[in-house]
Design an enzyme around this catalytic site. Structure first.
Site, short mmCIF file in Angstrom:
data_model
loop_
_atom_site.label_atom_id
_atom_site.label_comp_id
_atom_site.label_asym_id
_atom_site.label_seq_id
_atom_site.Cartn_x
_atom_site.Cartn_y
_atom_site.Cartn_z
N ALA A 12 0.82 -1.23 0.00
CA ALA A 12 0.00 0.00 0.00
C ALA A 12 0.85 1.27 0.00
O ALA A 12 0.32 2.36 0.17
CB ALA A 12 -0.93 -0.01 1.21
N SER A 13 2.15 1.14 -0.20
CA SER A 13 3.01 2.33 -0.19
C SER A 13 2.93 3.11 -1.50
O SER A 13 3.23 4.30 -1.54
CB SER A 13 4.46 1.93 0.08
OG SER A 13 4.84 0.87 -0.78
N ARG A 14 2.55 2.41 -2.58
CA ARG A 14 2.58 3.06 -3.90
C ARG A 14 1.43 2.53 -4.75
O ARG A 14 0.78 1.55 -4.40
CB ARG A 14 3.89 2.74 -4.62
CG ARG A 14 5.11 3.24 -3.92
CD ARG A 14 6.37 2.97 -4.69
NE ARG A 14 6.87 1.62 -4.51
CZ ARG A 14 7.08 0.75 -5.49
NH1 ARG A 14 6.82 1.09 -6.74
NH2 ARG A 14 7.55 -0.46 -5.26
N ASN A 89 -2.81 -7.21 -2.64
CA ASN A 89 -2.47 -6.35 -3.77
C ASN A 89 -0.99 -6.40 -4.16
O ASN A 89 -0.66 -6.29 -5.33
CB ASN A 89 -2.86 -4.90 -3.44
CG ASN A 89 -2.20 -3.91 -4.37
OD1 ASN A 89 -2.64 -3.71 -5.50
ND2 ASN A 89 -1.10 -3.29 -3.91
N TYR A 154 4.70 -14.03 -14.40
CA TYR A 154 3.65 -13.14 -13.89
C TYR A 154 2.26 -13.67 -14.25
O TYR A 154 1.36 -13.70 -13.40
CB TYR A 154 3.87 -11.75 -14.49
CG TYR A 154 2.95 -10.67 -14.01
CD1 TYR A 154 3.14 -10.05 -12.77
CD2 TYR A 154 1.90 -10.21 -14.81
CE1 TYR A 154 2.31 -9.03 -12.34
CE2 TYR A 154 1.07 -9.19 -14.39
CZ TYR A 154 1.28 -8.60 -13.15
OH TYR A 154 0.43 -7.59 -12.74
N ALA A 156 1.39 -16.70 -14.94
CA ALA A 156 1.13 -17.93 -14.18
C ALA A 156 0.68 -17.59 -12.76
O ALA A 156 -0.28 -18.17 -12.23
CB ALA A 156 2.38 -18.82 -14.14
N ALA A 157 1.36 -16.64 -12.14
CA ALA A 157 0.99 -16.23 -10.77
C ALA A 157 -0.41 -15.62 -10.76
O ALA A 157 -1.23 -15.92 -9.88
CB ALA A 157 2.00 -15.23 -10.23
N LYS A 158 -0.71 -14.79 -11.75
CA LYS A 158 -2.01 -14.09 -11.77
C LYS A 158 -3.15 -15.04 -12.12
O LYS A 158 -4.28 -14.85 -11.66
CB LYS A 158 -1.95 -12.90 -12.72
CG LYS A 158 -1.01 -11.78 -12.24
CD LYS A 158 -1.41 -11.26 -10.87
CE LYS A 158 -0.60 -10.06 -10.44
NZ LYS A 158 -0.98 -9.57 -9.11
P1 NAP Z 1 3.76 -0.87 -7.86
O1 NAP Z 1 3.41 0.55 -8.14
O2 NAP Z 1 5.04 -1.40 -8.38
O3 NAP Z 1 3.66 -1.11 -6.27
C1 NAP Z 1 3.93 -2.39 -5.77
C2 NAP Z 1 3.62 -2.41 -4.30
O4 NAP Z 1 3.83 -3.75 -3.81
C3 NAP Z 1 4.51 -1.51 -3.48
O5 NAP Z 1 3.77 -0.97 -2.41
C4 NAP Z 1 5.58 -2.48 -2.94
O6 NAP Z 1 6.17 -2.07 -1.71
C5 NAP Z 1 4.74 -3.70 -2.72
N1 NAP Z 1 5.52 -4.94 -2.66
C6 NAP Z 1 6.27 -5.50 -3.64
N2 NAP Z 1 6.82 -6.64 -3.20
C7 NAP Z 1 6.42 -6.81 -1.91
C8 NAP Z 1 6.64 -7.78 -0.92
N3 NAP Z 1 7.42 -8.85 -1.15
N4 NAP Z 1 6.06 -7.63 0.30
C9 NAP Z 1 5.27 -6.57 0.55
N5 NAP Z 1 5.02 -5.60 -0.36
C10 NAP Z 1 5.58 -5.72 -1.56
O7 NAP Z 1 2.64 -1.86 -8.45
P2 NAP Z 1 1.13 -1.57 -8.91
O8 NAP Z 1 1.16 -1.26 -10.36
O9 NAP Z 1 0.46 -0.66 -7.97
O10 NAP Z 1 0.53 -3.03 -8.78
C11 NAP Z 1 -0.27 -3.44 -7.68
C12 NAP Z 1 -0.90 -4.79 -7.99
O11 NAP Z 1 -1.70 -4.67 -9.16
C13 NAP Z 1 0.12 -5.89 -8.29
O12 NAP Z 1 -0.35 -7.13 -7.79
C14 NAP Z 1 0.13 -5.93 -9.80
O13 NAP Z 1 0.56 -7.16 -10.29
C15 NAP Z 1 -1.32 -5.64 -10.10
N6 NAP Z 1 -1.55 -5.14 -11.46
C16 NAP Z 1 -0.99 -3.96 -11.88
C17 NAP Z 1 -1.26 -3.51 -13.18
C18 NAP Z 1 -0.71 -2.22 -13.70
O14 NAP Z 1 -0.90 -1.95 -14.89
N7 NAP Z 1 -0.04 -1.41 -12.93
C19 NAP Z 1 -2.05 -4.29 -14.02
C20 NAP Z 1 -2.58 -5.48 -13.57
C21 NAP Z 1 -2.34 -5.90 -12.26
P3 NAP Z 1 7.51 -1.11 -1.68
O15 NAP Z 1 7.03 0.23 -2.14
O16 NAP Z 1 7.93 -1.11 -0.27
O17 NAP Z 1 8.46 -1.73 -2.63
#
Ligand code: NAP
Length: 246
Positions: A12-14, A89, A154, A156-158
């Site tokens: 939830a940091s970003r 998330n 990715y 596969a995980a999703k």
């Molecule tokens: P992001 O901006 O890269 O942010 C990722 C977040 O996950 C950050 O808060 C990060 O923490 C945290 N994180 C990563 N590894 C972690 C771990 N091992 N333990 C705890 N926290 C962890 O990603 P996002 O785009 O917001 O994506 C969020 C979710 O949506 C993900 O599951 C992603 O696969 C999914 N998603 C995203 C998109 C897209 O287009 N962006 C599309 C489909 C699905 P730190 O800040 O501390 O590193």
């Protein structure tokens, strides 16, 4: 709508997780904001949530670690007494064509994106089943539905997240606990920022709504699934992708 409830949001940091935490707080929930590394960013999120007049607790935990998650859930319950909403998330990408993909890049994506969701669900399960209510919302991806060249790990995980969602929905349904997945398309966050312009243009061509998604577009659906209004929805995958996959 979520006044007095407690939500745990991983990553939830970003990006999307940050938007989800803020949206749930706007609905009145107290929020646990999990992160792995981004201390400064999470402090900003904490300030923004506090300004909304609800309680917030930031917890550093690597969700791929079973014991880290166990401690996070223990601390959350000590602070807030219960957990009503879990949003799985947090996620990462380590893209590359299968022929060149390193074993470590496959493993870390599965460990964080898939096992991380298992770890969190495993540790909140007893709490939600005992209280006979709860909402588990898993963030999948359109890549898990369609597959995507360069994302064997990715996707596969999703896809795994979708199977997990349906199984949990079947296991927990009789106790009033719902489990659904949200599958975002292309959302503007740090995760997608570095994609080459050519790839972004190609993706844009596949989106009927002709714009990229915003983290808030995903957060709105997650917040709905967390409320009582979504009480009769479980085991579903809801795409938030501008019509990319239909
Ligand atoms: P992001 O901006 O890269 O942010 C990722 C977040 O996950 C950050 O808060 C990060 O923490 C945290 N994180 C990563 N590894 C972690 C771990 N091992 N333990 C705890 N926290 C962890 O990603 P996002 O785009 O917001 O994506 C969020 C979710 O949506 C993900 O599951 C992603 O696969 C999914 N998603 C995203 C998109 C897209 O287009 N962006 C599309 C489909 C699905 P730190 O800040 O501390 O590193």
């Amino acid at each position: 709508m979520l006044k007095g409830k407690t939500a745990v949001v991983t990553g939830a940091s970003r990006g999307i997780g940050r938007a989800i935490a803020l949206k749930l707080a706007k609905h009145g929930a107290n929020v646990v904001v999990n992160y792995r590394n981004s201390v400064d960013a999470v402090q900003e999120v904490v300030k923004e949530i506090e300004a909304l007049g609800v309680k917030v607790l930031a917890i550093q935990a690597d969700i791929s670690s079973y014991t880290d998650v166990e401690n996070m859930i223990k601390k959350s319950v000590e602070e807030f007494g219960s957990i009503d909403v879990l949003v799985n998330n947090a996620g990462i990408t380590k893209d590359g064509l299968l022929m060149r993909m390193k074993e470590a890049d496959f493993d870390s994506v599965i460990d964080i994106n898939l096992k991380g969701a298992f770890n969190c669900t495993r540790h909140v399960a007893a709490i939600m089943l005992k209280q006979r209510s709860g909402r588990i919302i898993n963030i999948s991806s359109v890549s898990g539905l369609t597959g995507n060249a360069g994302q064997v790990n990715y996707s596969a995980a999703k896809a795994g997240i979708i199977g997990m969602t349906k199984s949990v929905a079947k296991e927990f349904g009789s106790r009033g606990v719902t489990c659904n997945a949200v599958a975002p398309g292309y959302i503007q966050t740090d995760m997608t920022e570095d994609l080459p312009a050519k790839v972004k243009d190609t993706i844009m061509g596949t989106i009927p709504l002709k714009r990229l998604g915003r983290p808030e577009d995903v957060a709105n659906v997650v917040a709905f699934l967390a409320t009582d209004e979504a009480a009769y929805i479980t085991g579903q995958v809801i795409n938030v992708d501008g019509g990319m996959v239909m």
